[in-house]
Design a protein around this motif. Structure first.
Motif, PDB file in Angstrom:
ATOM      1  N   ARG A  24     -79.594 -30.788 -93.118  1.00 19.25           N
ATOM      2  CA  ARG A  24     -79.859 -31.938 -94.005  1.00 19.25           C
ATOM      3  C   ARG A  24     -80.580 -33.058 -93.244  1.00 19.25           C
ATOM      4  N   GLU A  25     -80.022 -33.360 -92.052  1.00 19.01           N
ATOM      5  CA  GLU A  25     -80.577 -34.448 -91.235  1.00 19.01           C
ATOM      6  C   GLU A  25     -81.989 -34.089 -90.772  1.00 19.01           C
ATOM      7  N   SER A  26     -82.188 -32.821 -90.395  1.00 19.21           N
ATOM      8  CA  SER A  26     -83.521 -32.372 -89.953  1.00 19.21           C
ATOM      9  C   SER A  26     -84.527 -32.512 -91.089  1.00 19.21           C
ATOM     10  N   GLU A  27     -84.084 -32.143 -92.303  1.00 17.20           N
ATOM     11  CA  GLU A  27     -84.988 -32.199 -93.453  1.00 17.20           C
ATOM     12  C   GLU A  27     -85.476 -33.631 -93.689  1.00 17.20           C
ATOM     13  N   MET A  28     -84.566 -34.602 -93.551  1.00 16.81           N
ATOM     14  CA  MET A  28     -84.939 -36.021 -93.732  1.00 16.81           C
ATOM     15  C   MET A  28     -86.055 -36.416 -92.774  1.00 16.81           C
ATOM     16  N   VAL A  29     -85.887 -35.998 -91.504  1.00 21.06           N
ATOM     17  CA  VAL A  29     -86.879 -36.333 -90.466  1.00 21.06           C
ATOM     18  C   VAL A  29     -88.223 -35.683 -90.815  1.00 21.06           C
ATOM     19  N   ILE A  30     -88.178 -34.419 -91.227  1.00 25.63           N
ATOM     20  CA  ILE A  30     -89.411 -33.678 -91.547  1.00 25.63           C
ATOM     21  C   ILE A  30     -90.148 -34.353 -92.702  1.00 25.63           C
ATOM     22  N   VAL A  31     -89.405 -34.685 -93.762  1.00 26.35           N
ATOM     23  CA  VAL A  31     -90.040 -35.294 -94.946  1.00 26.35           C
ATOM     24  C   VAL A  31     -90.683 -36.627 -94.579  1.00 26.35           C
ATOM     25  N   ASP A  32     -89.970 -37.424 -93.788  1.00 28.67           N
ATOM     26  CA  ASP A  32     -90.528 -38.711 -93.326  1.00 28.67           C
ATOM     27  C   ASP A  32     -91.829 -38.498 -92.568  1.00 28.67           C
ATOM     28  N   MET A  33     -91.798 -37.509 -91.667  1.00 27.79           N
ATOM     29  CA  MET A  33     -92.969 -37.245 -90.820  1.00 27.79           C
ATOM     30  C   MET A  33     -94.156 -36.734 -91.641  1.00 27.79           C
ATOM     31  N   LEU A  34     -93.866 -35.886 -92.664  1.00 27.93           N
ATOM     32  CA  LEU A  34     -94.954 -35.330 -93.486  1.00 27.93           C
ATOM     33  C   LEU A  34     -95.705 -36.439 -94.230  1.00 27.93           C
ATOM     34  N   LYS A  35     -94.988 -37.528 -94.535  1.00 25.43           N
ATOM     35  CA  LYS A  35     -95.638 -38.652 -95.233  1.00 25.43           C
ATOM     36  C   LYS A  35     -96.583 -39.420 -94.298  1.00 25.43           C
ATOM     37  N   GLU A  36     -96.382 -39.232 -92.981  1.00 19.65           N
ATOM     38  CA  GLU A  36     -97.158 -40.017 -92.003  1.00 19.65           C
ATOM     39  C   GLU A  36     -98.391 -39.285 -91.484  1.00 19.65           C
ATOM     40  N   ILE A  37     -98.611 -38.019 -91.896  1.00 25.46           N
ATOM     41  CA  ILE A  37     -99.743 -37.264 -91.325  1.00 25.46           C
ATOM     42  C   ILE A  37    -100.776 -36.911 -92.395  1.00 25.46           C
ATOM     43  N   PRO A  38    -102.031 -36.757 -91.992  1.00 23.21           N
ATOM     44  CA  PRO A  38    -103.074 -36.413 -92.972  1.00 23.21           C
ATOM     45  C   PRO A  38    -103.030 -34.933 -93.360  1.00 23.21           C
ATOM     46  N   GLU A  39    -102.535 -34.079 -92.441  1.00 27.83           N
ATOM     47  CA  GLU A  39    -102.540 -32.636 -92.712  1.00 27.83           C
ATOM     48  C   GLU A  39    -101.590 -32.291 -93.867  1.00 27.83           C
ATOM     49  N   LYS A  40    -101.982 -31.235 -94.643  1.00 21.57           N
ATOM     50  CA  LYS A  40    -101.114 -30.793 -95.760  1.00 21.57           C
ATOM     51  C   LYS A  40    -100.145 -29.737 -95.210  1.00 21.57           C
ATOM     52  N   VAL A  41     -98.929 -30.173 -94.978  1.00 26.83           N
ATOM     53  CA  VAL A  41     -97.897 -29.267 -94.460  1.00 26.83           C
ATOM     54  C   VAL A  41     -96.716 -29.302 -95.431  1.00 26.83           C
ATOM     55  N   GLN A  42     -96.173 -28.107 -95.741  1.00 25.50           N
ATOM     56  CA  GLN A  42     -94.994 -28.046 -96.614  1.00 25.50           C
ATOM     57  C   GLN A  42     -93.833 -27.435 -95.846  1.00 25.50           C
ATOM     58  N   TYR A  43     -92.641 -27.532 -96.408  1.00 23.25           N
ATOM     59  CA  TYR A  43     -91.500 -26.919 -95.712  1.00 23.25           C
ATOM     60  C   TYR A  43     -90.672 -26.096 -96.697  1.00 23.25           C
ATOM     61  N   VAL A  44     -89.895 -25.167 -96.136  1.00 23.56           N
ATOM     62  CA  VAL A  44     -89.005 -24.321 -96.934  1.00 23.56           C
ATOM     63  C   VAL A  44     -87.657 -24.275 -96.221  1.00 23.56           C
ATOM     64  N   ILE A  45     -86.593 -24.397 -96.998  1.00 17.93           N
ATOM     65  CA  ILE A  45     -85.263 -24.209 -96.404  1.00 17.93           C
ATOM     66  C   ILE A  45     -84.965 -22.712 -96.461  1.00 17.93           C
ATOM     67  N   VAL A  46     -84.700 -22.130 -95.308  1.00 19.96           N
ATOM     68  CA  VAL A  46     -84.498 -20.675 -95.225  1.00 19.96           C
ATOM     69  C   VAL A  46     -83.026 -20.390 -94.949  1.00 19.96           C
ATOM     70  N   ASN A  47     -82.495 -19.375 -95.614  1.00 25.39           N
ATOM     71  CA  ASN A  47     -81.118 -18.953 -95.339  1.00 25.39           C
ATOM     72  C   ASN A  47     -81.079 -18.352 -93.943  1.00 25.39           C
ATOM     73  N   GLU A  48     -80.378 -19.020 -93.021  1.00 25.01           N
ATOM     74  CA  GLU A  48     -80.418 -18.550 -91.633  1.00 25.01           C
ATOM     75  C   GLU A  48     -79.259 -17.608 -91.287  1.00 25.01           C
ATOM     76  N   ALA A  49     -78.529 -17.152 -92.300  1.00 19.22           N
ATOM     77  CA  ALA A  49     -77.401 -16.236 -92.047  1.00 19.22           C
ATOM     78  C   ALA A  49     -77.874 -15.075 -91.182  1.00 19.22           C
ATOM     79  N   GLY A  50     -77.138 -14.825 -90.115  1.00 17.13           N
ATOM     80  CA  GLY A  50     -77.487 -13.693 -89.239  1.00 17.13           C
ATOM     81  C   GLY A  50     -78.448 -14.040 -88.117  1.00 17.13           C
ATOM     82  N   ALA A  51     -79.078 -15.242 -88.161  1.00 19.61           N
ATOM     83  CA  ALA A  51     -80.048 -15.590 -87.104  1.00 19.61           C
ATOM     84  C   ALA A  51     -79.347 -15.677 -85.750  1.00 19.61           C
ATOM     85  N   SER A  52     -78.114 -16.239 -85.747  1.00 21.60           N
ATOM     86  CA  SER A  52     -77.395 -16.365 -84.468  1.00 21.60           C
ATOM     87  C   SER A  52     -76.914 -14.999 -83.987  1.00 21.60           C
ATOM     88  N   VAL A  53     -76.574 -14.115 -84.949  1.00 20.11           N
ATOM     89  CA  VAL A  53     -76.160 -12.746 -84.579  1.00 20.11           C
ATOM     90  C   VAL A  53     -77.337 -12.040 -83.902  1.00 20.11           C
TER      91      VAL A  53
END
Length: 715
Positions: free
Chosen positions: A381-410
């Motif tokens: 949640r906290e990371s998403e806030m930072v990303i959204v803030d940053m995307l508003k500050e740059i000219p490049e068109k960048v989008q984000y997706v929240i990915v289910n990370e289940a199993g990534a640590s495994v």
């Protein structure tokens, strides 16, 4: 039993289809191969039908083996009658065979066997015949023997009753009736061992429900509560009905000397021997059915997750969020190669937000990142806030997706990840996996044990062997439906291809590393341990782009190359014409009406011919293209922003028996209860949606403290 006829009736298909499928399975062909390349033989049975057929075939063959073993054991005892043989041969389930075998099964020493050793069987027979003409005590006196430890007439009667109790309990017809009436009229009752204790099982602290109505997810929850020593569980049977039935069966006449003894014996037989066994059997059956249903749902969810469309040719930033240890980032190019990794600390306790933004902006500029893939774990949640803030500050068109990370640590702590990224730490590997599972979910998720992917319910409580086999079949079917690029596929992806074992998969990668890219499918035969049979099974699912033969880039099987080349020649094409992206309109030139004659001329089946035509029109088509694409976001919603009545688009994250969890972009998946999914009655949420579906939902209620969001799909 005619196994093939039974399966034919169960599947509702033709006997010839079942015969052909069984023959192909017995010859060692895999389900994906039969489903794709042997449609003529099986009349186009699909992979799901073939899996069901294979499962029933195994069960019924095991049943026949069990029958043979039981018949032989009873025959050795000299007790096999024609009637019993027929009953066993006609049995359709293991339970019935076990019931019929029970009286003849070698027993451990029971109260009845001890009584028989004391010579009390004739006394038991006197009571059972109900023809006594004097008190049983007088008959029993003849069996008193200090040597045999029968010290009184009462001892002899008790021993005879033990023999009769076991005889009654062993009667197959009685057990069958009691099992049925208990299931039809019985209830499950659960109580808490400590009513004051807080737990997730509070709804089962004083719970009862008819067995017939008990839902699968409740069975698994109750089992877990019992295993964790929180609940006490029992089945309440219609005891009076059962005892009345047994008395009617056993007591054939009114005898003043035996009736009371038999009534007491029947009650003992039921309460001590039959009821506990029936309770065990019913609970096992309920659990097995609940597991089968949960495995089916898990499999369906997993298939949808694996078949999510890849996001191709984009440079992705994988973001593995965390608090204290910092967020691990990995930049991955369009082919999945890791270009850079870094750690930033925008979250508690460091809160270096501006520094993190500056680092990410540089990465976006340097590598041309167009998409950020953020894991949905701690600090997401906290990371998403930072990303959204940053995307508003740059000219490049960048989008984000929240990915289910289940199993990534495994995955990141696995031997496989260590081999893949020997110089990375666990966090860097996890970030790379989070990026790649957006680029190609199938290729990335096959590296993780399917049980850890997080789209099931109660997966750790069920038969692990059965679950693993079912999920392996789902992954195998998915990988073969899509096919793999022979020159880029990892060993973990290749091992799911039809006919390819773990060892062969590693050998393919080793061959590729030693000799460079494969330029034609036939080179597979040079791979160690990959013989002609494995080649036949796997070749059609392996693709080579830009190789010697354009047909190698399609799913046309090498066994059909001659017919395909002949077909192309007839239509004034050459294989080279395929390289420009397929022969548009070729299907209009080979109509269904002409296909029979043309297929005969080319020496292939009509179904195979139509498959070839379809493939030539759109070579190596990816079935995932038809699935809903992930929702790309550029702004953020907070749970506090939600109000009842708000309509949102969301992604189905998990389907369970009583509803679906939907990601609406607020980091807490909302629940759409099954009753809120559609106006019509449905038995299961899978009738309406699958994992990965994009759905429109309306907010019913929001409980911020309990982190609960109730949604409805009834708009």
């Amino acid at each position: 039993m005619d196994i093939l006829k039974v399966i034919t009736n169960e599947l509702g298909v033709k006997l010839s289809q079942v015969e052909a499928a069984v023959k192909l399975i017995d010859e060692g062909n895999t389900i994906p191969f039969i489903a794709r390349y042997r449609k003529e033989a099986t009349g186009s049975l699909n992979d799901e039908q073939l899996r069901n057929l294979d499962e029933r075939l195994t069960y019924l063959r095991n049943l026949e083996e069990k029958k043979a073993q039981v018949l032989s054991t009873i025959e050795e005892q000299g007790k096999l009658t024609d009637e019993l043989r027929k009953q066993i041969e006609d049995a359709m389930t293991m339970v019935v065979v076990e019931d019929l075998y029970r009286p003849y099964r070698p027993k451990r020493r029971t109260r009845a066997t001890i009584a028989k050793e004391k010579g009390l069987e004739p006394l038991a027979n006197i009571i059972m015949l109900q023809m006594a003409d004097k008190p049983i005590v007088e008959y029993a006196a003849e069996y008193i023997s200090e040597e045999k430890e029968v010290l009184t007439a009462e001892d002899a009667i008790e021993g005879a009753k033990d023999i009769l109790a076991e005889t009654i309990s062993d009667e197959a017809d009685y057990r069958s009736y009691i099992r049925k009436i208990t299931f039809d009229m019985g209830k499950i009752i659960t109580v808490a061992k400590d009513e004051e204790a807080e737990s997730v099982y509070e709804m089962y602290y004083n719970f009862e429900e008819p067995l017939k109505k008990l839902a699968g997810h409740r069975v698994l929850a109750i089992n877990r509560g019992e295993n964790e020593k929180i609940l006490t569980v029992k089945i309440e049977a219609p005891e009076d009905r059962v005892l009345q039935y047994l008395q009617k069966q056993v007591i054939s006449r009114d005898n003043p000397y035996t009736t009371d003894i038999l009534v007491a014996t029947i009650e003992d037989s039921y309460k001590r021997l039959i009821a506990p066994a029936i309770e065990r059997e019913i609970r096992n059956e309920l659990t097995e059915n609940a597991e089968d249903s949960a495995i089916k749902v898990f499999g369906k969810n997993l298939e949808q997750l694996l078949m999510q469309p890849p996001i191709v040719n984009q440079v992705v930033l994988g973001w593995d969020p965390a608090f204290r240890t910092g967020c691990k980032l990995a930049v991955v190019d369009g082919t999945g190669k890791v270009l850079d990794t870094v750690v930033v600390y925008p979250t508690e306790p460091q809160n270096k937000v501006e520094e993190a933004k500056a680092i990410v902006k540089k990465l976006i500029k340097k590598y041309g990142i167009t998409l950020i893939s953020v894991g949905n774990g701690t600090a997401s949640r906290e990371s998403e806030m930072v990303i959204v803030d940053m995307l508003k500050e740059i000219p490049e068109k960048v989008q984000y997706v929240i990915v289910n990370e289940a199993g990534a640590s495994v995955y990141s702590a696995s031997k496989l990840a260590t081999e893949e990224f020997p110089n990375f730490d666990v966090g860097q590997r996890s970030a790379a996996s989070i990026a790649r599972r957006l680029q190609d979910p199938l290729a990335e998720l096959v590296k993780i044990d399917p049980k850890s992917i997080g789209v099931g319910q109660y997966q750790h409580d069920m038969n692990q062997k059965k679950l693993s086999e079912a999920l392996h079949a789902v992954v195998e079917d998915s990988v073969n439906k899509v096919g793999v690029d022979l020159n880029t596929a990892s060993a973990s992806l290749l091992e799911y291809i039809s006919g390819v074992s773990k060892v062969i998969a590693k050998n393919i990668v080793a061959y590729r590393e030693e000799h460079g890219k494969f330029t034609n499918r036939e080179q597979l035969l040079k791979v160690a341990k990959l013989g002609p049979k494995a080649y036949e099974q796997c070749a059609g699912f392996m693709r080579i782009s830009g190789g010697d033969n354009p047909l190698d880039a399609t799913s046309v099987h090498p066994e059909s190359y001659a017919a395909t080349e002949e077909l192309l020649k007839k239509l004034s094409y050459s294989p080279q014409d395929l390289t420009s992206g397929g022969l548009r309109g070729i299907s209009k030139r080979v109509t269904k009406n002409e296909s029979e004659a043309l297929a005969k001329e080319l020496g292939v089946g009509a179904i195979t011919l139509m498959d070839i035509v379809q493939e030539l029109e759109k070579p190596a088509r990816d079935p995932r293209d038809e699935m809903p694409k992930p929702i790309l976001r550029s702004d953020v919603l907070d749970m506090k922003d939600l109000t009842p009545g708000m309509i949102l688009k969301g992604t189905v994250r998990n389907v369970i028996d009583f509803g679906v969890f939907v990601d609406i972009g607020v980091h807490q998946d909302g629940l759409v209860h099954i009753s809120q999914m559609t106006e019509r009655y449905i038995k299961h949420p899978l009738e309406v949606v699958s994992v990965g579906d994009i759905v429109e939902v309306k907010v019913i209620s929001v409980d911020v403290a309990k982190k609960r969001i109730a949604l409805t799909m009834k708009l």
